[in-house]
Enzyme design. Structure first.
Site: not given
Ligand code: NAD
Length: 371
Positions: A146, A196, A228, A252, A256
Site C-alpha cells: 500500500y 506467500k 491462500d 486487510d 474482513d
C-alpha cells in the site's frame, strides 16, 4: 495528576455519521468505570473527517493533531459520508484518518474476532463450525504494497501499465512480530504467521524474520501458513487460530473474512498501536444509512474502549469487565436492529446504558474488584 499517577488523556474524535452516536456510548461506559475506580480519564474532543472539512476545510485540523499528540490514546468514531464523496481524494474525510495513522506512527493493527455463543446464529457459517472461535489478527499497517514506490498508472508502448511495489524492511517485520508474540503470551500462546513465501521475496524475508524472532519466544507455538491456505482454514476450522500475524494487504483481507464469522459489523473493535499514542476505533464506517436515528450498534465502539483500557491504560480488570458486560447483555437478549431486525430491538443509547450498568455491577463484584 498525570499518566504516571494513573490519569490518562483521551482524545475523543467522534467524526461523521454514526460516529458521534456510538462514541458517546463508549465515553458513557468509561465515565461509569471512573465512578468505581476514581478519576482516570481527561477527555479532549477534536474534529476529524467530514465534520472537520465543513468547519476548517481540512479533514485533519492542526488542533486535532495537537490534541492527539498530547493524548495517551485516541478514541475515534468513524469518518466519511456521501455529502463529501465529490471532493478531491486529498481532501476526502477518509484522508483525515489515513493521515492520523501515519502521523502517530501506528504500525500494527489489532482486530479481535470472537464468536459469542449468544450470537452464533448471526455468523455466516454453521454454528458447529464456528463455535469457540476467538482469534486476533495482528496486521502490519505502515508498510507493504500500500505504500511502496514506484506506484502509479503509466503510459507504455501505446497502452497503460499499473504498478505497485511491495517492500518490507527487516525492522518493520521485527517490530510487528514482537508485538504478535507478546500478545500471544496474553492469550493461548500460538502465532500463525501468514505469507506467500512460495512466490514472493518479501514473504521469504517475512518468514525468515518471524522465525528468528520466534526463537526468543520459546513458550509460544509458531506455525507458518500461505495466505491462500489460511483463507481456506479460516472458513474450514476458524477455532484453530489464536494470533494471526500478517502483512498489510493480507491482513486487510483476512480481517474482513474473520469479521464475517462473528455476525454484525457493529460488534467489531480495533486497535492501532505504535510506540506511543494508540488509536482505538470500531471496524465499521459511518453508516450514513442509519445515522442520527439512534439505531446504530454501539458494541464495537464500547469494545474499542475496552481495548484502550487494556493496551494503553493497563486497566486489564476494567477492560475484562466491559467485555464480560457486553457478553452478558447480549446473552440476556438485548439487540440493536442490525442484530435482530426490528423486533424487540433496543436503541443505541439503551444498549450503552445496559452495558454501562452491567460493567459497574461487575466491577463491584469480587471477580473484578482488584482493578
Ligand atoms: P459502513 O461500515 O459504514 O456500513 C456498512 C453497512 O453496515 C451499512 O448498512 C450500515 O448501516 C451497517 N453498519 C455499520 N456499522 C454499523 C453499526 N455500528 N450498527 C449497525 N449497523 C452498522 O460501510 P460503508 O457503507 O461502506 O461506508 C460508509 C462511509 O463510511 C463511507 O464514506 C466510507 O468511506 C466510510 N468508512 C469509514 C471507515 C472508518 O472511519 N474507519 C471505515 C469504513 C468505511
Amino acid at each position: 495528576m498525570n499518566e504516571m499517577q494513573g490519569l490518562f488523556k483521551i482524545a475523543v474524535l467522534p467524526g461523521d455519521g454514526i460516529g458521534p452516536e456510538v462514541t458517546a456510548e463508549a465515553v458513557k461506559v468509561l465515565k461509569l468505570v471512573e465512578e468505581i475506580t476514581g478519576p482516570r480519564f481527561r477527555f479532549h474532543s477534536g474534529l476529524i473527517g467530514g465534520t472537520a472539512l465543513d468547519a476548517t476545510a481540512v479533514p485533519l485540523p492542526a488542533e486535532t493533531i495537537s490534541i492527539c499528540n498530547n493524548a495517551t490514546a485516541i478514541l475515534l468514531g468513524a469518518v466519511g459520508g456521501p455529502q463529501w464523496d465529490s471532493k478531491r481524494r486529498e481532501i476526502r474525510p477518509e484522508q483525515g484518518l489515513l493521515q492520523l495513522r501515519q502521523r502517530m506512527g501506528l504500525y500494527v493493527n489489532l482486530r479481535p474476532a470472537k464468536v459469542l455463543d449468544s450470537l452464533i446464529g448471526l455468523s455466516a457459517l454453521k454454528p458447529e463450525r464456528v463455535r469457540g472461535t476467538d482469534l486476533l489478527i495482528v496486521r502490519e499497517l505502515m508498510g507493504g504494497i500500500y505504500f511502496g514506490n514506484p506506484r502509479g498508472i503509466f503510459a507504455k508502448n501505446g497502452g497503460r501499465v499499473g504498478i505497485n511495489t511491495e517492500i518490507y524492511r527487516e525492522h518493520e517485520v521485527e517490530r510487528v512480530a514482537h508485538r504478535a508474540f507478546q500478545l500471544a503470551r496474553l492469550r493461548r500462546r500460538k502465532v500463525t504467521s501468514v505469507d506467500k513465501a512460495n512466490v514472493l521475496e518479501t514473504s521469504r524475508l517475512w518468514r525468515d524474520v518471524v522465525t528468528r524472532i520466534g526463537r526468543s519466544y520459546a513458550d509460544v507455538e509458531l506455525e507458518h501458513l500461505y495466505i491462500d491456505n489460511c483463507a481456506m482454514k479460516l472458513i474450514d476450522e476458524p477455532a484453530r487460530f489464536d494470533v494471526i500475524l500478517t502483512s498489510n494487504m493480507f491482513g486487510d483481507i483476512l480481517s474482513d473474512e474473520a469479521a464475517s464469522l462473528t455476525g454484525s459489523i457493529g460488534l467489531l473493535p480495533s486497535a492501532s498501536l505504535g510506540e506511543r499514542t494508540a488509536l482505538y476505533e470500531p471496524v465499521h464506517g459511518s453508516a450514513p444509512d442509519i445515522a442520527g436515528r439512534n439505531r446504530a450498534n454501539p458494541v464495537a465502539s464500547i469494545a474499542s474502549a475496552a481495548l484502550m483500557l487494556r493496551y494503553s491504560c493497563r486497566m486489564e480488570n476494567a477492560a475484562a469487565a466491559i467485555e464480560a458486560a457486553i457478553e452478558k447483555v447480549l446473552k440476556r437478549g438485548a439487540r440493536t436492529p442490525d442484530m435482530q431486525g426490528k423486533k424487540r430491538a433496543v436503541t443505541t443509547s439503551r444498549m450503552g446504558d445496559l452495558i454501562a450498568a452491567e460493567t459497574q455491577k461487575l466491577l463491584k463484584s469480587s471477580k473484578f474488584r482488584a482493578a
